[in-house]
Motif scaffolding. Structure first.
Motif, PDB file in Angstrom:
ATOM      1  N   ILE A 196       0.933  -1.328  -0.155  1.00 51.15           N
ATOM      2  CA  ILE A 196      -0.134   0.057  -0.001  1.00 51.15           C
ATOM      3  C   ILE A 196       0.882   1.285   0.045  1.00 51.15           C
ATOM      4  O   ILE A 196       0.730   2.187  -0.643  1.00 51.15           O
ATOM      5  N   LYS A 197       1.957   1.282   0.944  1.00 49.34           N
ATOM      6  CA  LYS A 197       2.812   2.459   0.919  1.00 49.34           C
ATOM      7  C   LYS A 197       3.517   2.755  -0.337  1.00 49.34           C
ATOM      8  O   LYS A 197       3.663   3.968  -0.679  1.00 49.34           O
ATOM      9  N   TYR A 198       3.874   1.732  -1.140  1.00 50.91           N
ATOM     10  CA  TYR A 198       4.728   1.980  -2.170  1.00 50.91           C
ATOM     11  C   TYR A 198       3.989   1.897  -3.568  1.00 50.91           C
ATOM     12  O   TYR A 198       4.448   1.593  -4.637  1.00 50.91           O
ATOM     13  N   THR A 199       2.677   2.097  -3.563  1.00 52.23           N
ATOM     14  CA  THR A 199       1.898   1.713  -4.568  1.00 52.23           C
ATOM     15  C   THR A 199       0.994   3.124  -4.818  1.00 52.23           C
ATOM     16  O   THR A 199       0.441   3.755  -3.804  1.00 52.23           O
ATOM     17  N   ALA A 200       1.002   3.672  -6.120  1.00 57.91           N
ATOM     18  CA  ALA A 200       0.521   5.036  -6.223  1.00 57.91           C
ATOM     19  C   ALA A 200      -0.892   5.154  -6.180  1.00 57.91           C
ATOM     20  O   ALA A 200      -1.642   3.796  -6.297  1.00 57.91           O
ATOM     21  N   PRO A 201      -1.673   6.065  -5.875  1.00 58.68           N
ATOM     22  CA  PRO A 201      -3.249   6.115  -5.637  1.00 58.68           C
ATOM     23  C   PRO A 201      -3.590   5.535  -6.943  1.00 58.68           C
ATOM     24  O   PRO A 201      -3.227   5.829  -8.125  1.00 58.68           O
ATOM     25  N   GLU A 202      -4.932   5.052  -6.656  1.00 57.14           N
ATOM     26  CA  GLU A 202      -5.481   4.032  -7.734  1.00 57.14           C
ATOM     27  C   GLU A 202      -5.143   2.962  -8.359  1.00 57.14           C
ATOM     28  O   GLU A 202      -5.245   2.489  -9.374  1.00 57.14           O
ATOM     29  N   GLY A 203      -3.827   2.540  -7.424  1.00 59.27           N
ATOM     30  CA  GLY A 203      -3.295   1.347  -7.859  1.00 59.27           C
ATOM     31  C   GLY A 203      -4.056   0.089  -7.464  1.00 59.27           C
ATOM     32  O   GLY A 203      -5.018   0.271  -7.088  1.00 59.27           O
ATOM     33  N   GLU A 204      -3.542  -1.026  -7.768  1.00 60.52           N
ATOM     34  CA  GLU A 204      -4.023  -2.386  -7.424  1.00 60.52           C
ATOM     35  C   GLU A 204      -3.183  -3.458  -6.736  1.00 60.52           C
ATOM     36  O   GLU A 204      -1.762  -3.298  -7.025  1.00 60.52           O
ATOM     37  N   ILE A 205      -3.778  -4.042  -5.780  1.00 63.21           N
ATOM     38  CA  ILE A 205      -2.984  -5.094  -5.042  1.00 63.21           C
ATOM     39  C   ILE A 205      -3.665  -6.184  -5.135  1.00 63.21           C
ATOM     40  O   ILE A 205      -5.042  -6.310  -4.852  1.00 63.21           O
TER      41      ILE A 205
ATOM     42  N   ASN B  64       1.294  -3.117  -8.341  1.00 66.33           N
ATOM     43  CA  ASN B  64       1.908  -2.426  -9.465  1.00 66.33           C
ATOM     44  C   ASN B  64       2.564  -1.264  -8.865  1.00 66.33           C
ATOM     45  O   ASN B  64       2.306  -0.194  -9.825  1.00 66.33           O
ATOM     46  N   GLY B  65       3.150  -1.423  -7.961  1.00 66.64           N
ATOM     47  CA  GLY B  65       3.997  -0.160  -7.325  1.00 66.64           C
ATOM     48  C   GLY B  65       5.294   0.250  -7.839  1.00 66.64           C
ATOM     49  O   GLY B  65       5.454  -0.280  -9.156  1.00 66.64           O
ATOM     50  N   ILE B  66       6.137   1.030  -7.144  1.00 62.18           N
ATOM     51  CA  ILE B  66       7.496   1.568  -7.663  1.00 62.18           C
ATOM     52  C   ILE B  66       8.477   0.059  -8.184  1.00 62.18           C
ATOM     53  O   ILE B  66       9.337   0.501  -8.658  1.00 62.18           O
ATOM     54  N   GLY B  67       8.270  -0.888  -7.548  1.00 61.10           N
ATOM     55  CA  GLY B  67       9.189  -2.196  -7.744  1.00 61.10           C
ATOM     56  C   GLY B  67      10.552  -1.786  -6.965  1.00 61.10           C
ATOM     57  O   GLY B  67      10.615  -0.760  -6.219  1.00 61.10           O
ATOM     58  N   ILE B  68      11.354  -2.791  -6.879  1.00 59.59           N
ATOM     59  CA  ILE B  68      12.513  -2.996  -6.400  1.00 59.59           C
ATOM     60  C   ILE B  68      13.840  -3.456  -7.478  1.00 59.59           C
ATOM     61  O   ILE B  68      13.448  -4.398  -8.194  1.00 59.59           O
ATOM     62  N   SER B  69      14.794  -2.666  -7.506  1.00 59.70           N
ATOM     63  CA  SER B  69      15.719  -3.160  -8.371  1.00 59.70           C
ATOM     64  C   SER B  69      16.471  -4.586  -7.921  1.00 59.70           C
ATOM     65  O   SER B  69      16.370  -4.693  -6.680  1.00 59.70           O
TER      66      SER B  69
ATOM     67  N   GLY C 236       6.132  -3.106 -10.355  1.00 52.44           N
ATOM     68  CA  GLY C 236       5.535  -3.721  -9.265  1.00 52.44           C
ATOM     69  C   GLY C 236       6.577  -4.676  -8.623  1.00 52.44           C
ATOM     70  O   GLY C 236       7.555  -5.224  -9.058  1.00 52.44           O
ATOM     71  N   SER C 237       5.747  -5.383  -7.494  1.00 48.59           N
ATOM     72  CA  SER C 237       6.373  -6.508  -6.694  1.00 48.59           C
ATOM     73  C   SER C 237       5.544  -7.544  -6.656  1.00 48.59           C
ATOM     74  O   SER C 237       4.378  -7.668  -6.176  1.00 48.59           O
ATOM     75  N   ILE C 238       6.129  -8.727  -6.326  1.00 51.81           N
ATOM     76  CA  ILE C 238       5.476 -10.050  -5.642  1.00 51.81           C
ATOM     77  C   ILE C 238       6.180 -10.548  -4.382  1.00 51.81           C
ATOM     78  O   ILE C 238       7.314 -10.933  -4.537  1.00 51.81           O
ATOM     79  N   PHE C 239       5.617 -10.529  -3.348  1.00 54.79           N
ATOM     80  CA  PHE C 239       6.064 -11.242  -2.249  1.00 54.79           C
ATOM     81  C   PHE C 239       5.389 -12.275  -1.875  1.00 54.79           C
ATOM     82  O   PHE C 239       4.223 -12.316  -1.710  1.00 54.79           O
TER      83      PHE C 239
END
Length: 305
Positions: A212-221, A239-244, A294-297
């Motif tokens: 939630i913290k690293y996903t932009a408003p109106e994003g999806e989880i 579908n947030g900022i992702g991690i290198s 985005g990221s998948i944990f």
């Protein structure tokens, strides 16, 4: 049969008899040694081993070394138990000594916010409340980590439905996601796994809170559950900022924060605490991520103890 033949036969018989006696004696000594070593290990496992007055002329070198090793192990265990008790008392003191002052700061900040204050004072008051809340979270997280690492806090996993875990986590997370207009999608599941409900909920909530913290408003989880032969997997994808890729091995380190999120609220403890909780139950966490995509944990929980 002449005398020479009788003599050779007698010598052969005596040699065979001596070999049998020697073999039986060796077998008896080895059996006695193994029994004594086994008794030592049993008493050590039961916590009742005590070093007696060993006569090294009567004991084999193996028995002596085993006795010395078990004595040293017993002393080390007692020392660790003593250190654990000290840590337990220290944690209790820290928790007690810090919670009350922090709670008072938050209380008086709330009381002040109800007063008619100048606008610049209200801004300072909001900063004070935010910092006090961050300090309260930090102290609480450090106490939890210390309890886990020192063995003071014991996880108690048991077989139970995973839907129970998801409902508890979503109840906390959905209002925060709604405030950012983030959609949270999930499907009901009938699957079960072996986990400690209270602490696994905290670990999973940390992952969802980060999403939630690293996903932009109106994003999806999305939350998804899949069962394998030995583990059950819970995916938290966004579908947030992702991690290198180079940062992915470091994000579970204590206090690590990526330079890319330095302006975002956080102290770098959540992922570390989540991993400690999950691995403490025989599970593990994996991450897949692409910057800006985005990221998948993925949390893997054992199906059985």
């Amino acid at each position: 049969m002449n005398r020479l033949q009788w003599f050779v036969l007698l010598v052969s018989f005596l040699a065979l008899f001596s070999a049998i006696v020697l073999a039986w004696h060796t077998f008896y000594r080895q059996k006695k040694l193994m029994k004594k070593l086994n008794d030592m290990l049993d008493s050590a496992a039961a916590g009742s081993f005590s070093e007696t007055m060993f006569d090294e002329s009567m004991l084999s070198a193996v028995e002596t070394r085993m006795a010395n090793y078990l004595s040293a192990s017993l002393l080390s265990e007692r020392s660790l138990a003593g250190e654990r008790d000290k840590i337990k008392m220290l944690i209790a003191d820290i928790s007690h000594q810090t919670k009350t002052p922090i709670a008072n700061i938050l209380l008086y900040a709330e009381l002040l916010s109800e007063q008619q204050l100048p606008e610049e004072s209200m801004d300072s008051l909001e900063v004070l409340k935010g910092q006090a809340g961050k300090l309260a979270f930090l102290v609480d997280a450090l106490v939890k980590i210390s309890r886990l690492e020192s063995g003071v806090l014991v996880l108690s996993p048991r077989k139970q439905p995973v839907q129970l875990l998801l409902e508890q986590v979503l109840e906390q997370a959905i209002p925060k996601a709604a405030a950012k207009q983030i959609s949270v999608h999930f499907d009901r599941t009938e699957s079960a796994a072996c986990y400690d409900l209270k602490w696994t909920a905290e670990a999973l909530y940390n992952l969802l809170d980060n999403a939630i913290k690293y996903t932009a408003p109106e994003g999806e989880i999305h939350l998804a559950v899949k069962t394998y032969e030995l583990f059950l997997r819970i995916d938290v994808s966004d579908n947030g900022i992702g991690i290198s890729e180079e940062e992915q091995p470091r994000i579970f380190a204590r206090f690590y924060r990526s330079p890319a999120v330095s302006e975002t609220e956080g102290v770098g403890i959540g992922l570390y605490l989540s991993r400690q909780i999950i691995t403490g139950q025989g599970g593990y966490i994996r991450v897949q991520s692409t910057p800006h995509a985005g990221s998948i944990f993925s949390v893997y929980l054992p199906l059985e103890k």
